[in-house]
Design a protein around this motif. Structure first.
Motif, PDB file in Angstrom:
ATOM      1  N   LEU B 474      44.598  53.478  31.181  1.00 54.60           N
ATOM      2  CA  LEU B 474      44.391  54.294  32.375  1.00 54.60           C
ATOM      3  C   LEU B 474      43.590  53.501  33.410  1.00 54.60           C
ATOM      4  N   LEU B 475      42.508  52.901  32.952  1.00 50.40           N
ATOM      5  CA  LEU B 475      41.658  52.149  33.881  1.00 50.40           C
ATOM      6  C   LEU B 475      42.446  50.986  34.466  1.00 50.40           C
ATOM      7  N   VAL B 480      45.098  48.438  38.998  1.00 46.90           N
ATOM      8  CA  VAL B 480      46.275  47.823  39.622  1.00 46.90           C
ATOM      9  C   VAL B 480      46.638  48.556  40.913  1.00 46.90           C
ATOM     10  N   LEU B 481      46.502  49.876  40.890  1.00 48.80           N
ATOM     11  CA  LEU B 481      46.864  50.632  42.097  1.00 48.80           C
ATOM     12  C   LEU B 481      45.902  50.332  43.233  1.00 48.80           C
ATOM     13  N   HIS B 482      44.621  50.232  42.888  1.00 51.11           N
ATOM     14  CA  HIS B 482      43.659  49.819  43.916  1.00 51.11           C
ATOM     15  C   HIS B 482      44.046  48.454  44.459  1.00 51.11           C
ATOM     16  N   PHE B 483      44.381  47.595  43.541  1.00 51.02           N
ATOM     17  CA  PHE B 483      44.785  46.229  43.874  1.00 51.02           C
ATOM     18  C   PHE B 483      45.946  46.269  44.862  1.00 51.02           C
ATOM     19  N   GLU B 484      46.932  47.070  44.530  1.00 54.14           N
ATOM     20  CA  GLU B 484      48.114  47.155  45.390  1.00 54.14           C
ATOM     21  C   GLU B 484      47.774  47.670  46.767  1.00 54.14           C
ATOM     22  N   THR B 566      46.335  42.424  28.980  1.00 54.66           N
ATOM     23  CA  THR B 566      46.956  42.830  30.236  1.00 54.66           C
ATOM     24  C   THR B 566      45.914  42.974  31.333  1.00 54.66           C
ATOM     25  N   THR B 567      44.854  43.698  30.988  1.00 54.19           N
ATOM     26  CA  THR B 567      43.829  43.933  31.999  1.00 54.19           C
ATOM     27  C   THR B 567      43.153  42.627  32.396  1.00 54.19           C
ATOM     28  N   LEU B 568      42.933  41.796  31.396  1.00 53.40           N
ATOM     29  CA  LEU B 568      42.284  40.524  31.674  1.00 53.40           C
ATOM     30  C   LEU B 568      43.150  39.706  32.625  1.00 53.40           C
ATOM     31  N   SER B 569      44.433  39.718  32.359  1.00 51.45           N
ATOM     32  CA  SER B 569      45.307  38.923  33.210  1.00 51.45           C
ATOM     33  C   SER B 569      45.404  39.539  34.602  1.00 51.45           C
ATOM     34  N   ASN B 570      45.326  40.873  34.672  1.00 53.00           N
ATOM     35  CA  ASN B 570      45.296  41.502  36.000  1.00 53.00           C
ATOM     36  C   ASN B 570      44.025  41.135  36.748  1.00 53.00           C
ATOM     37  N   ARG B1098      51.070  47.225  36.758  1.00 50.07           N
ATOM     38  CA  ARG B1098      50.451  47.597  35.497  1.00 50.07           C
ATOM     39  C   ARG B1098      50.434  46.496  34.455  1.00 50.07           C
ATOM     40  N   ASP B1099      51.616  46.144  33.988  1.00 51.21           N
ATOM     41  CA  ASP B1099      51.574  45.377  32.758  1.00 51.21           C
ATOM     42  C   ASP B1099      51.244  43.912  32.947  1.00 51.21           C
TER      43      ASP B1099
END
Lengths: 320, 1110
Positions: B474-475, B480-484, B566-570, B1098-1099
């Motif tokens: 979720l986080l 990612v959405l904030h990022f976008e 995934t999160t780390l890579s984001n 996301r992913d």
């Protein structure tokens, strides 16, 4: 460590301002700011109120570089037609016109003692050294060709020399190339010492730390600012944060800060100890081609930093 | 043998009726009773006997007859018996209503019961037994308060009325006033010590509720002493032993349905119980072996304890025991649920189906519909599942779980709007259900990221409020959405929150110097991070893993769980966006250190290296990625792109093909790349072969169209299609396409499509709309490149050139040189622009002396630029044809000479003008002689200066002559050949020299005949202005007496090669331009496009910026 914006002058030139440097105060004049522009003029400014002292004409095509003699009496300006004009600051008399065909002329710098002018020689893959007494070409420091390549190879084009910097002692000289490499020379022996690798795109600006003669700061199109130990051949740190090319770097007189100008339209102040940008100035609206600290700090008022940009303006800041 | 005696009317005789021999047909008895006008109590006795014998029909017949209007009339004064009969009927219907499960029948029974009681009340409204009956009825209907009132009326009259006391006790119990209830039961016991065991049962329950477990137990035990088979007591004892808190709510239910359902409800209570306490309950079960309801509840218990085999046995028994629809439905439901929970969806589905079949109306028992829906969903039968869930929603339109399930199905059926509606409703009904918001967010991610973000944020705050763990997914999504949306700071915070504490935080946060100056303790992480590195190794730092090895050696764990990759890579991707590239690369390497199979991290590192122009390292990293997965289409596409960059055309094509094959042609990106390849192939071929070109273009178009068919929203394919259209001259359609793509591309931070701006500008340019083209180029430069792209500056310069804005053209080119000093094409172009400017000025009929002076200056510059190039060509820095440069030099000099004449003439004229003016002025204002004298002086001064300037020019020319002499000696051979007029030969040589680099040469003839449209796309890159016919025109003007320009050129030692080869009229604008732009094409791509894989949602975040070509 802080930059405080002092004043800006819009449209100080009729076109992009590409170069700036500080003229030290001499017995005849106070310290002045020297700027060069695409409009083919070189202008001298009084830093106190950014009033125009004089406009020098005589260059064809854009002025790409200006250099100030440590005495403050002589200055040089170079334009894209590959002429260097050396002139007397007070009278604007042309002292010499230098040319070393077919080499182009990019950045220039007088050595700390003022006996030699080093000129980045573009496609000649070399730095030309001019004697300042007789204005003769005394030496050509060539970057050695990579091993295995033939002289006929066009590959040397990649070693196109853009930028040049003297070490504070005047013994060493570094130059930056289109391919991102930095070459270090021993001037007295006119000998190539080694390369400093790490950048992968043109190195447009170099500056030695005034306090630690081993520390060389470089700015490149790869958006990074590197700090090298120029003698130990090691990369001390790599700092990223600009969102486009780093066009100009300079080290503060106290050696504690680095200023950078970028095509992302910002001027940044970096703390090399923290390896991070501590301040970002956004007053320019186009590429910032030059940032320069006034060599001697004025005591209580700190020292001045000038920045020039494609937006035709000059900005002055107080560094403290 | 019990008998009743019906007295015979008007006699002393009696009719004896044996109660155990009542006639089957109640009419016989009724006839007697009516004929003899028997007292009504006899009627009652007989009816009761029928009831006892289970002959309900007869019972009802007698009572209904006994309450008929004629009886009322006849026995008008016999009140009590009439009331008793009515009350009996009322009680009977109350009972029927109570046990009836079907709502309508139930209501009907209750209505009848109410009618009878009301009738009884009309006879005597003070009769307590009527009130008791009414109380019972109300209690059965669940109307506790009115029941209380009814019983109270009775108790107010007689405080020891036992039935009323019992009723009131029950009411109080239901109201939760257990001590009151207990008082009532106690009073009953006092008044009637020999009362049935049930009273004691009530006492036990009350005590139990009051927490007096020991006394409750005693009471239950006493019940069992009196009636060892009392099931309720057994169950209750079981519960007491269980001491189960959860049982309480069931107990309340149990009391509500005390009369019939008590047993079953007790068993339900037991459902949450412990095995040991089940013994007693099983005895209860033994007593009523065929009580299907009890069985169901028992099964329910075993379901919850997980003993599925028991559930199955019990429910099967229950099914055998009952024909009652609702009970059977329950049994099937239990069975289905058991299979469902075991994962046997097929069987579960069958039993749910069976259960559903037993149900007349979904309202009665909705659970099997829900279960069936779930199973069908699981089995992929979305349509049936949907209809079942919709049935549930008909009954419970606001059931969130069902709404979510329905939304899920809609999503599977691609009915996003409906799914959206359902989820919206779910979140509206229960704004505190984080799951619904989560689902809503996921649904919206692809369509409305802003709303998705809101939904996710709500879910997060709900979870936090409930103190539940917020999942990393979720986080991650929120981040990612904030990022976008470009809210990088918020994204950073969210990603950090998602990741929690760990080695990554230390890597990000460790500063080069400890905050505690002096007292800095050795920090291995800091040391590892900020160790100076040998500058030779610096270019390879994106592959450096030594850092982590060192850390491990120092005993620092660099582990992290897989779910954080995934999160780390984001997060790393975010750092890239923030231009903290070093940190980003560190994180990518950390991922690879622990999970070397995470291909995306390789690709991102490769992309970073590529953006730094470190092609070799980039290729190496991609090969690493391919070692993990040699069919990864993204990696292959990137590799192909890099190969293109290295000018490895054939290899690149193979790689793109492999990428396309690896994804079975489904990866539109690979298809796109192949399309681009074909397009480049079409426009690059050395010798332009129209046939080959057409084939390649056709193929490119086909590939783009293919992508567009599959993904109509693919902007890159649309852009490509536009380019092909423009290439074919269909500018208006192309423009339309480009404009649409441009609009679509604005919005996300991940979609950067400068190419479409450039293409649009190209179209404007090709249509002669120069000012629009200029604006478009400038905007593009500023918006996407921070004004650093010399290629676009070149396009811009060319547009200025075409628009004859010479100064702008020159300035633009100078800027480009300043950005790319080693690009000699730009210098050549500058020379041409200067030359052209001068020529056009001299052509003008009216020109001022200033203009001529400027012309002279520019000509000198041009000469200088060309001579520098010429000198450089000796050193082979670039691939220009020496002879051609010489031609330019010669021509410029020629112009210069001509200009000198002009200059002199202009100057003379100017002087004469001045002189004339001066004379006039002198005549007019003689009194101001002193001032005039000054003016004269000024004029003289200026004249001298001009002469000086001309002198300087001459000097420079001489200088040039010297240089030229030098060339002649070194390259005489080549020159000879060139002078022989063998233009093709010279070109051939040039081509050979440039053979290794990818440059497109065209056959001159083809070029000249090519039309305007074709040229625009391809040739924008080329900016060599070589325009002999214009020179000719000019020469005509300069030397008025010479009619043959060709001769003049020949005389000047110039070969107008193009004129020779070009039979077409040189005055044609098209031809002119083509020739002008086609000479050399160094290192430029005609078109740039940037297909990129889908942006990171996301992913993972493979956002490769694959620039084509170059």
């Amino acid at each position: 460590m802080k930059l405080a914006w002092l004043r800006s002058l819009e449209t100080c030139h009729q076109d992009c301002v590409w170069a700036c440097t500080w003229l030290p105060a001499s017995d005849k004049s106070a310290g002045l700011l020297l700027t060069g522009s695409l409009d083919e003029t070189v202008k001298l400014w009084n830093p106190d109120d950014l009033s125009l002292v004089r406009t020098n004409t005589g260059h064809c095509l854009g002025v790409v570089s200006v250099a100030a003699h440590p005495s403050g009496r002589i200055a040089a300006s170079a334009s894209m037609d590959s002429f260097i004009r050396v002139f007397d600051v007070e009278s604007n008399n042309t002292i010499a016109t230098l040319e070393a065909p077919p080499s182009e002329v990019w950045q220039m710098q007088f050595d700390p003692r003022g006996t030699t002018l080093a000129v980045a020689g573009g496609s000649s893959a070399s730095v030309k050294l001019w004697d300042t007494a007789e204005w003769k070409l005394v030496s050509t420091l060539s970057i050695p060709r990579p091993e295995g390549s033939k002289p006929s190879d066009k590959g040397n084009n990649k070693k196109f020399v853009l930028s040049v910097a003297w070490s504070p002692s005047g013994r060493q000289l570094a130059c930056g190339s289109m391919d991102g490499s930095i070459s270090v020379f021993d001037v007295q022996r006119a000998k190539f010492l080694h390369h400093l690798d790490g950048h992968t795109m043109p190195v447009r600006s170099l500056a030695y730390s005034p306090l630690d003669p081993r520390v060389l700061v470089s700015g490149s199109d790869d958006e990074c600012i590197h700090m090298y130990d120029a003698e130990g051949k090691t990369l001390l740190t790599s700092m990223s944060g600009h969102s486009s090319w780093v066009l100009s770097v300079d080290v503060s007189p106290d050696g504690a800060a680095i200023a950078s100008g970028s095509s992302d339209r910002t001027v940044k102040l970096w703390d090399p100890k923290m390896r991070a940008a501590v301040q970002t100035m956004t007053n320019h609206t186009d590429q910032v081609w030059g940032v320069k600290f006034e060599a001697v700090g004025g005591g209580a008022r700190g020292s001045l930093l000038a920045s020039v940009s494609d937006d035709k303006s000059i900005s002055l800041y107080n560094y403290s | 043998m019990a008998c009743v005696y019906i007295p015979v009317q008007n006699s002393e005789e009696e009719v004896r009726v044996a109660l155990d021999q009542l006639p089957r047909d109640a009419t016989d008895i009724l006839d007697i009773l009516k004929a003899e006008q028997a007292p009504l109590d006899l009627w009652l006795i007989i009816a009761r006997e029928y009831f006892k014998q289970g002959k309900i029909e007869q019972f009802r017949q007698i009572l209904e007859e006994g309450s008929s209007p004629e009886i009322d009339e006849y026995y008008a004064d016999v009140r009590y018996e009439r009331i008793a009969i009515l009350n009996a009927l009322g009680a009977y219907y109350s009972y029927l209503g109570k046990i009836e499960t079907k709502q309508r029948e139930k209501e009907e029974h209750f209505i009848l019961a109410t009618q009878y009681y009301n009738k009884a009340s009309r006879i005597d409204m003070h009769e307590p037994s009527t009130w008791i009956g009414k109380g019972q009825l109300l209690l059965a209907k669940g109307d506790v308060d009115q029941a209380f009132a009814a019983f109270k009326i009775v108790l107010d009259g007689d405080r020891d009325n036992i039935p009323a006391l019992l009723g009131q006790a029950c009411v109080e119990f239901n109201r939760g006033k257990y001590s009151n209830s207990l008082e009532m039961y106690k009073r009953v016991l006092q008044v009637y010590p020999g009362c049935p065991a049930a009273v004691r049962l009530g006492i036990g329950l009350c005590r139990y509720k009051l927490g007096q477990f020991e006394r409750a137990k005693q009471a239950f035990e006493r019940v069992l002493q009196l009636d060892p088979e009392n099931v309720e007591a057994l169950v209750a004892l079981g519960i007491v032993d269980l001491q189960s808190n959860e049982g309480w709510s069931y107990l309340v239910d149990a009391v509500k349905f005390m009369y019939l359902f008590l047993l079953s409800c007790m068993l339900l209570v037991a459902a949450s119980g412990i095995w040991g306490a089940m013994e007693k309950m099983r005895r209860a079960f033994d007593i009523y072996p065929y009580c299907a309801t009890a069985l169901n509840y028992l099964a329910n218990h075993f379901f919850f304890t997980g003993q599925h085999f028991l559930v199955e046995q019990l429910t099967e028994t229950a099914l055998a025991a009952s024909t009652h629809g609702s009970t059977r439905a329950h049994s099937y439901y239990n069975l289905a649920r058991s299979y469902h929970s075991k994962g046997d969806y097929e069987k579960a589905g069958l039993y749910y189906m069976a259960s559903v079949k037993e149900i007349n109306k979904p309202q009665e028992f909705i659970l099997p519909f829900y279960g069936l829906g779930q199973v069908q969903l699981k089995l992929g039968d979305f349509k049936s599942s949907l209809s079942n869930f919709e049935k549930v929603l008909e009954v419970y339109p606001e059931n969130c779980e069902t709404l979510k399930a329905v939304a899920h199905i809609y999503l599977q059926l691609n009915q996003t709007t409906k799914a959206h509606e359902a989820l919206k409703k779910a979140t509206r009904i229960d704004p505190r259900d984080p799951e619904a918001f989560l689902d809503l967010g996921e649904l919206l991610i692809s369509t409305d990221s802003g709303a998705a973000l809101d939904a996710f944020k709500t879910a997060r705050s709900l979870l936090k409020k409930a103190n539940e763990e917020v999942s990393i997914e979720l986080l991650n999504n929120i981040g990612v959405l904030h990022f976008e949306k470009g809210e990088f700071e918020l994204a950073l915070q969210t990603f950090k929150e998602a990741l929690g504490d760990g080695i990554w935080l230390k890597l990000i946060n460790t500063e080069p110097q400890s905050a505690l100056v002096g007292g800095s303790y050795p920090d291995p992480i800091r040391e590892a991070l900020y160790q100076p590195m040998d500058s030779c190794l610096a270019p390879r730092k994106y592959k450096d893993m030594q850092l982590f090895h060192n850390l491990e050696k120092d005993g620092i764990s660099v582990d992290f769980p897989w779910d954080k990759i995934t999160t780390l890579s984001n997060l790393a991707r975010l750092f890239e966006q923030l231009h903290k590239t070093e940190t980003a690369s560190l994180l990518y390497r950390l991922i690879l250190f622990k999970f070397p199979e995470y291909v995306d991290a390789y690709l991102r590192l490769a992309a970073i290296a590529k953006s730094r122009n470190n092609v070799s390292l980039s290729i190496e990293l991609i090969h690493d990625a391919l070692q993990v997965d040699d069919k990864n289409p993204d990696a292959l596409c990137m590799l192909g792109d890099l190969e293109l960059k290295n000018d490895d055309w054939v290899k690149a094509k193979d790689t793109f093909r492999a990428a396309k094959d690896a994804s079975n042609g489904k990866d539109s990106y690979a298809t796109l790349c192949l399309g681009n390849w074909n397009y480049f192939a079409a426009v690059r071929s050395e010798k332009r072969a129209p046939k080959l070109e057409a084939t390649h273009l056709e193929k490119a178009k086909e590939l783009y169209t293919k992508v567009l068919v599959e993904h109509p929203a693919n902007m890159y394919a649309a852009n490509g299609a536009g380019v092909v259209l423009a290439e074919k001259g269909q500018f208006d359609i192309a423009k339309e396409l480009f404009t649409q793509v441009q609009e679509a591309a604005s919005g996300s931070v991940f979609v950067q499509m400068p190419d479409v701006w450039i293409n649009l500008a190209h179209v404007h340019f090709a249509q002669g709309n120069f000012s629009l083209a200029i604006k478009m180029y400038q905007n593009c430069l500023r918006k996407f490149y921070y004004n650093t792209d010399n290629q676009i500056l070149l396009y811009l310069a060319r547009t200025h050139y075409e628009a004859e804005q010479w100064q702008d053209c020159k300035k633009t080119l100078l800027k480009a040189i300043h950005l790319a000093p080693s690009n000699y094409t730009l210098r050549f172009d500058t020379g041409v622009a200067l030359q052209k400017f001068s020529a056009s000025t001299l052509q003008k009929t009216k020109r001022t002396v200033d203009e001529v002076r400027a012309t002279v200056a520019e000509l000198k510059n041009a000469v200088r630029v060309f001579s520098q190039l010429s000198a450089a060509s000796n050193l082979q820095f670039h691939g220009f044809d020496e002879k051609k440069i010489e031609t330019h030099v010669g021509y410029c000099k020629h112009l210069l000479e001509a200009a000198k004449v002009h200059c002199d003439a202009a100057e003379l004229e100017d002087q004469q003008n001045r002189h004339r003016l001066e004379l006039a002025r002198q005549a007019a204002i003689r009194e101001e002689e002193s001032r005039v004298a000054e003016e004269q002086k000024k004029v003289k001064l200026e004249k001298r200066k001009q002469e000086d300037e001309l002198k300087k020019v001459m000097q420079q020319e001489q200088h040039l002559e010297r240089i030229k002499e030098h060339w002649k000696s070194s390259g005489s051979k080549r020159k000879d050949r060139a002078q022989s007029g063998d233009e093709e030969g010279a070109h051939g040589e040039r081509r050979r020299r440039k053979g290794s680099s990818k440059k497109r040469k065209r056959d001159k003839k083809t070029e000249a005949q090519m039309d305007d449209q074709d040229e625009y796309e391809d040739d924008n890159a080329n900016t060599n202005y070589y325009e002999p016919e214009n020179h000719q025109v000019h020469n005509n003007q300069v030397d008025d007496d010479n009619d043959d320009p060709q001769d003049l050129l020949a005389a000047a030692g110039l070969e107008d090669s193009d004129a020779d080869n070009d039979p077409a009229a040189p005055s044609s604008n098209t031809g002119r331009r083509i020739r002008g732009w086609s000479e050399s094409e160094d290192d430029e791509e005609p078109e740039k496009r940037q297909p990129s894989t889908s942006p990171p949602v996301r992913d993972n975040s493979v956002d490769m910026q694959l620039t084509d070509g170059e």
